[in-house]
Design an enzyme around this catalytic site. Structure first.
Site, PDB file in Angstrom:
ATOM      1  N   SER A 153      -4.273  -3.552 -10.162  1.00 19.68           N
ATOM      2  CA  SER A 153      -5.348  -4.488 -10.481  1.00 19.68           C
ATOM      3  C   SER A 153      -4.796  -5.586 -11.379  1.00 19.68           C
ATOM      4  O   SER A 153      -3.709  -5.475 -11.941  1.00 19.68           O
ATOM      5  CB  SER A 153      -6.506  -3.769 -11.173  1.00 19.68           C
ATOM      6  OG  SER A 153      -6.085  -3.236 -12.415  1.00 19.68           O
ATOM      7  N   GLY A 154      -5.570  -6.656 -11.493  1.00 21.97           N
ATOM      8  CA  GLY A 154      -5.196  -7.777 -12.343  1.00 21.97           C
ATOM      9  C   GLY A 154      -6.386  -8.673 -12.554  1.00 21.97           C
ATOM     10  O   GLY A 154      -7.510  -8.344 -12.149  1.00 21.97           O
ATOM     11  N   PHE A 195      -7.086 -11.311 -11.092  1.00 22.93           N
ATOM     12  CA  PHE A 195      -7.546 -11.813  -9.800  1.00 22.93           C
ATOM     13  C   PHE A 195      -8.496 -10.846  -9.096  1.00 22.93           C
ATOM     14  O   PHE A 195      -9.311 -11.229  -8.277  1.00 22.93           O
ATOM     15  CB  PHE A 195      -6.338 -12.065  -8.889  1.00 22.93           C
ATOM     16  CG  PHE A 195      -5.470 -10.847  -8.704  1.00 22.93           C
ATOM     17  CD1 PHE A 195      -5.765  -9.912  -7.725  1.00 22.93           C
ATOM     18  CD2 PHE A 195      -4.385 -10.632  -9.529  1.00 22.93           C
ATOM     19  CE1 PHE A 195      -4.978  -8.784  -7.566  1.00 22.93           C
ATOM     20  CE2 PHE A 195      -3.590  -9.512  -9.375  1.00 22.93           C
ATOM     21  CZ  PHE A 195      -3.889  -8.581  -8.401  1.00 22.93           C
ATOM     22  N   GLY A 196      -8.352  -9.541  -9.362  1.00 20.39           N
ATOM     23  CA  GLY A 196      -9.114  -8.520  -8.655  1.00 20.39           C
ATOM     24  C   GLY A 196      -8.326  -7.226  -8.567  1.00 20.39           C
ATOM     25  O   GLY A 196      -7.647  -6.847  -9.520  1.00 20.39           O
ATOM     26  N   LYS A 197      -8.380  -6.561  -7.410  1.00 22.87           N
ATOM     27  CA  LYS A 197      -7.718  -5.265  -7.249  1.00 22.87           C
ATOM     28  C   LYS A 197      -6.767  -5.277  -6.057  1.00 22.87           C
ATOM     29  O   LYS A 197      -6.922  -6.074  -5.128  1.00 22.87           O
ATOM     30  CB  LYS A 197      -8.761  -4.160  -7.070  1.00 22.87           C
ATOM     31  CG  LYS A 197      -9.656  -3.964  -8.293  1.00 22.87           C
ATOM     32  CD  LYS A 197     -10.712  -2.899  -8.059  1.00 22.87           C
ATOM     33  CE  LYS A 197     -11.592  -2.732  -9.298  1.00 22.87           C
ATOM     34  NZ  LYS A 197     -12.664  -1.731  -9.082  1.00 22.87           N
ATOM     35  N   ASP A 226       7.147 -15.887 -12.286  1.00 22.20           N
ATOM     36  CA  ASP A 226       6.624 -14.640 -12.855  1.00 22.20           C
ATOM     37  C   ASP A 226       7.523 -13.466 -12.475  1.00 22.20           C
ATOM     38  O   ASP A 226       7.038 -12.384 -12.141  1.00 22.20           O
ATOM     39  CB  ASP A 226       5.191 -14.411 -12.363  1.00 22.20           C
ATOM     40  CG  ASP A 226       4.478 -13.309 -13.144  1.00 22.20           C
ATOM     41  OD1 ASP A 226       4.930 -12.979 -14.263  1.00 22.20           O
ATOM     42  OD2 ASP A 226       3.474 -12.772 -12.641  1.00 22.20           O
TER      43      ASP A 226
END
Length: 835
Positions: free
Chosen positions: A471-472, A474-476, A588
């Site tokens: 997850s993050g 942004f969402g999952k 990143d």
């Protein structure tokens, strides 16, 4: 005084010249249209003009569908002077026009046929006949750039100074199109270099604006000599035009002392040539003007209350130009125009976030206010630069200004302020910013749908979701199945109310992933684009998990060969990204985004922060993307537009992490780690356990200067060489002092390969043993640098003396014997553990 916010970007003469350019484009199009003859008709005409018998039998009333008579066709289809004479003797009039408005003489000139031109003129054609657009044959020669045709016409009495419908002479046209030879011919026949066009523009104005240096010299040095200070209807002189359009060579030429150019003259808008150079970001031109003519222009304000410094801030894309102007004694970063606005106001109004940050860092006062000059004298509408940015919807700048805000006792309060004494402003997004964001995102999605190959278009119904694997923000991320493949599904949450929206991030990631195809880069399967609520990115599923998980959660112990295989794979993936036609910067790269196959090979993943290096979005390369702990100094400090070399720095930290099994600066929080690397030049310790060939690569890879870092092609080559000689790459063989044998170290660790604390115990034993074996080397080194160490220090005492935690929160032992680490502490007495 004009209102800065209503300053036009185009002048009246600009609009006029645009229409002139369009009209000449239409003329050329109509001339070309007359030359377009159907293939079968063209072959028939070639036969007619190639055979005397066929020519004698043709009807004089012959016309094409475009209205071309035999006389016109003779000029187009390979006729000769005998055909011209014969046709005119039979009564065909040379003045007859085609449907596009041109006589035969114009077509002969456009086809550049001096023989036919001469024949037509000898047979009675009028050299001054006007066709479409008020053009004579000499104008056509100037448009087409045919010096021989022009000379024939002039020898037969053509008026060299005749003007067309827009009052351009042939010399105007030759100067406008850059036809140097035609210009020479016209000047030889006495063309007037100072005749004015419709808006007062002279040939020298046109050549200066277009950048035709040789024509400028011809106009100034030959014939009647052009007036270098002549003004058009808006008071522009030639120096205004070449300064505006960045023609440095012409600026240098005109500023010669013997030409007596007036360098500080203003147009009707109050702009000097320096203003126009700065409004268009022409650094070299501005520098030339200031250095040759002095600082007088620096203090002049135009009718919009802008000096040259304000103008450079309005342009906002050339920070070097702004720096140069600030270096001049006559320029103050907080200078306020007559309406009170500063250079910072100008930069904020036009959304130049990099320049805004530069100005703030160099002492610009964000609390100075501007007044609206359109208001009556009794009213005050004071506005800070923050209000200007908010008004235009530049929410990122509003956020930046809030970060820099210095509270004062009194701040202006109006509709943009919250009631209360603290002067705080309404939160972003601004109304206009929200509209801009939503509009841009909709356009981005539509463009992505159109450009993404059909094989990558997925429906959400095609995807079978299994368990959550990550997850993050942004969402999952889910494990699942799509098109009979086990895949990873990155499901986005649509959110259009933040400055860095998920929609924007999604579109960027898909546009990059769909162009990638390399075994060391995660494979793209497709994306769901139908609706923001269903946005998803589908990639291959990599079963081994992330490198971070392997090292720090599972605490797996890898031998050197396995580590080098991973390092080489990641370097190859990054080399591929950087060597594309449109290079991609990952931005990143860290151990979370390095995924591993079960066989030990690796791929680079997660392109949510990635960008094409050639991106024109100016703030892309100034934000702080990704994880701070692995971030290059130039990215963290935001002091410059960083390049692909930022990825090399991040890779070097990943390589160190892979080799040591430790998180970089695990004793610090991510922001503190990034700050130490950026501002104190601290780097992770390179201990005895890292082979020398790789340690030298690390030192170059995390060089503070990006230019000093190697390319990934070199990294791949070096690491592959190490991999081929892995037996020689052990710590024992890379150090000449007493050392562990390869088997004693690795066998001990591998024999304790059980889960939990046994790994930690093995690592602790390893580092303690390395300390004991290397103590003599350390003592010798300390004596050589003037440090008197006690050879009887225990490991615990050594840890305390270096202020370095023995075991971090993951159970890893930091290497106390790193000479690099110890040396850095001795060099920097101010270094403190900020844990």
């Amino acid at each position: 005084m004009g209102n800065y916010k209503s300053r036009p970007t185009q002048t009246c003469s600009d609009e006029w010249k645009k229409k002139v350019s369009e009209s000449y484009a239409i003329i050329i199009e109509r001339l070309e249209d007359n030359l377009q003859i159907k293939e079968n008709e063209f072959q028939e005409l070639r036969h007619i003009f190639g055979s005397d018998e066929a020519f004698s039998e043709v009807s004089l009333n012959y016309r094409t569908e475009r209205g071309l008579s035999l006389l016109h066709l003779c000029c187009v289809c390979g006729g000769n002077k005998s055909h011209i004479r014969a046709l005119m003797l039979k009564g065909l009039r040379p003045s007859r026009l085609t449907r596009n408005g041109f006589p035969a003489l114009h077509l002969a000139v456009y086809k550049d046929s001096p023989e036919l031109i001469t024949s037509l003129l000898h047979s009675g054609a009028d050299v001054q006949q006007v066709g479409y657009g008020g053009l004579t044959a000499l104008h056509i020669a100037a448009i087409a750039g045919h010096p021989e045709a022009a000379e024939v016409l002039l020898q037969h009495g053509a008026n060299v100074n005749v003007q067309d419908a827009v009052f351009f002479t042939p010399l105007h046209i030759a100067a406008y199109y850059g036809h140097e030879q035609v210009t020479s011919v016209l000047l030889k026949f006495g063309a007037d270099v100072n005749v004015s066009g419709e808006v007062g523009d002279r040939p020298l104005h046109l050549a200066s604006a277009k950048g035709f240096f040789n024509i400028v010299k011809l106009l100034v040095e030959e014939g009647s000599k052009a007036d270098v200070n002549a003004q058009d209807n808006e008071d522009h002189v030639p120096l205004h035009f070449c300064s505006r359009f960045g023609h440095h060579n012409i600026v240098s030429y005109l500023l010669q002392s013997d030409l007596e150019v007036q360098p500080h003259v203003i147009n009707i808008y109050g702009d000097t040539p320096l203003h126009l150079a700065c409004y268009n970001g022409n650094f070299e031109v501005a520098k030339e003007i200031v250095q040759v003519t002095g600082t007088e222009s620096l203090t002049k304000e135009n009718i919009f209350s802008e000096t040259a410094f304000h103008s450079a801030c309005t342009y906002g894309k050339n920070i070097d130009l702004v720096k140069f102007l600030l270096d001049q004694n006559a320029v103050n970063i907080n200078h306020r125009g007559r309406d009170g606005h500063t250079g910072l106001h100008s930069a904020c109004y036009h959304g130049h976030i990099r320049l805004v940050q530069f100005l703030l860092d160099n002492g610009a006062d964000m609390n100075l206010v501007a007044c609206d000059p359109s208001r009556s004298s009794g009213e005050k509408d004071e506005q800070t630069c923050l209000m200007w940015a908010y008004e235009k919807g530049h929410d990122a700048i509003v956020t930046l200004l809030k970060h820099y805000k210095r509270p004062q006792e009194e701040l202006p309060c109006n509709e943009y302020s919250q009631p209360g004494g603290d002067g705080s402003y309404v939160s972003v997004p601004s109304p206009l910013g929200k509209i801009k964001s939503m509009t841009k995102e909709k356009a981005d999605v539509l463009l992505l749908r159109a450009e993404l190959p059909s094989r990558f278009h997925l429906q959400l119904s095609e995807i079978e979701f299994h368990e959550i694997i990550g997850s993050g923000s942004f969402g999952k991320v889910y494990k699942g199945r799509c098109r009979n493949k086990i895949v990873a599904i990155k499901r986005y949450r649509a959110n259009t109310y933040c400055s860095k929206s998920d929609v924007d991030m999604f579109c960027r990631e898909v546009s990059i992933l769909c162009q990638l195809n390399h075994p060391c880069v995660v494979q793209f399967v497709g994306a769901c684009l139908d609706d923001p609520s269903q946005f998803a990115i589908v990639t291959q599923y990599i079963s081994g998990g992330s490198l971070f998980s392997l090292l720090h959660e599972q605490k797996r112990i890898l031998d050197l060969q396995s580590k080098l295989i991973i390092a080489v794979d990641v370097a190859k993936g990054m080399e591929y990204l950087h060597s594309l036609t449109q290079p991609i910067i990952h931005r990143d790269l860290n151990s979370h985004n390095i995924l591993l196959y079960e066989d030990g090979h690796a791929v680079v993943a997660d392109f949510g922060e990635s960008r094409f290096l050639q991106s024109l979005d100016e703030d892309n390369m100034t934000k702080q993307p990704g994880n701070l702990r692995w971030m290059a100094p130039e990215v963290f400090t935001q002091c410059t537009r960083y390049t692909i070399k930022a990825d090399v720095f991040s890779y070097s930290l990943c390589l160190w992490e892979l080799l040591t099994g430790e998180i970089p600066f695990a004793h610090l929080k991510p922001a503190a780690a990034a700050a130490d690397m950026a501002y104190h030049h601290i780097r992770p310790p390179i201990g005895y356990s890292i082979p020398k060939p790789i340690s030298s690569l690390l030192i170059r890879g995390w060089n503070a200067c990006p230019e000093g870092r190697p390319e990934f092609s070199e990294v791949v080559s070096k690491l592959e060489e190490c991999l081929c000689n892995v037996e020689l790459m052990s710590p024992a063989s890379s150090n000449s002092s007493g050392s562990l044998s390869p088997s004693s170290s690795s066998d001990c660790l591998l024999s304790r390969g059980g889960p939990g604390r046994s790994h930690v115990a093995a690592l602790r034993s390893r580092f303690e043993l390395e300390y004991a074996l290397n103590a003599r080397s350390y003592a010798g080194w300390s004596q050589s640098v003037g440090t008197h160490s006690n050879p009887g220090l225990s490991l615990e005492e050594m840890n305390r003396s270096t202020q370095y935690s023995t075991v971090d929160k993951y159970g890893y032992v930091s290497d106390p014997m790193s000479l690099t680490h110890l040396h850095s502490r001795q060099d920097d007495s101010n270094f403190e553990d900020s844990n």
